[in-house]
Scaffold this active site. Sequence first.
Site, mmCIF file in Angstrom:
data_model
loop_
_atom_site.group_PDB
_atom_site.id
_atom_site.type_symbol
_atom_site.label_atom_id
_atom_site.label_comp_id
_atom_site.label_asym_id
_atom_site.label_seq_id
_atom_site.Cartn_x
_atom_site.Cartn_y
_atom_site.Cartn_z
ATOM 1 C CD GLU A 25 -1.807 -5.791 5.527
ATOM 2 O OE1 GLU A 25 -2.066 -4.582 5.682
ATOM 3 O OE2 GLU A 25 -1.242 -6.239 4.509
ATOM 4 C CG HIS A 75 -3.882 -3.232 3.060
ATOM 5 N ND1 HIS A 75 -2.859 -2.766 3.847
ATOM 6 C CD2 HIS A 75 -4.526 -2.141 2.577
ATOM 7 C CE1 HIS A 75 -2.883 -1.442 3.864
ATOM 8 N NE2 HIS A 75 -3.882 -1.036 3.096
ATOM 9 C CB CYS A 116 -0.985 -0.031 1.163
ATOM 10 S SG CYS A 116 -2.341 1.150 0.979
#
Length: 209
Positions: free
Chosen positions: A192, A190, A86
């Site tokens: 994660e 993202h 990001c």
Amino acid sequence: MKYKNIQVAIIDYDLGNTYSVLNAIEFLGYKVFVTSEYEKLKKANAIILPGVGAFEAAIKSIVRKELDKILTELVLQEQKPLLGICLGMQLLANTSEENGLHQGLGFIEGNVKKITPKSKAAVPHVGWNDLNIIQNSKIYSRLKDSKNFYFDHSYHFECESQYISATCNYGGLSLVASVQKNNIFGVQFHPEKSQNNGLRLFRAFIENS
């Protein structure tokens, strides 16, 4: 290299979602640590540059900690694999126009600009989007049929097509979703926060480092 011997460093520059990334990497079973120290970064097999926040504050913190010099040595000269996430991807660019014009690391030629949708789509771009894979990249080598990832950003990376590995469609625009230049990778989304696809991407990046 044996699985248990792989070391992953997450860069600490006082901004970002470092511990969300840490938790994801730990879940995969790798040795991972958060650091801004040269010696620890040098020992890592792979480096992750996370990011949530403003470009100006991020680059100022990176310069203050001399991480720009450290990364230039380890990533550009020693060719250590780097993954920017990001804001971490945007920091790889030459410049960003977020709240003024600011210099980035300049690892991948390009500029970060405000998203200006052609439709009435909201900015920031928040939510799940499918990727359009432009060129083969090792970070996508473990994906199955689904190529859906979670995005949250108001600015996007504009660069030459040779560096673009994937795009996504939003607001009538084709936005750069990921970039690659030699050992340097960046993703606008993202991993994660992208459930199994994110974990598969992390594993592909780390295992191929």
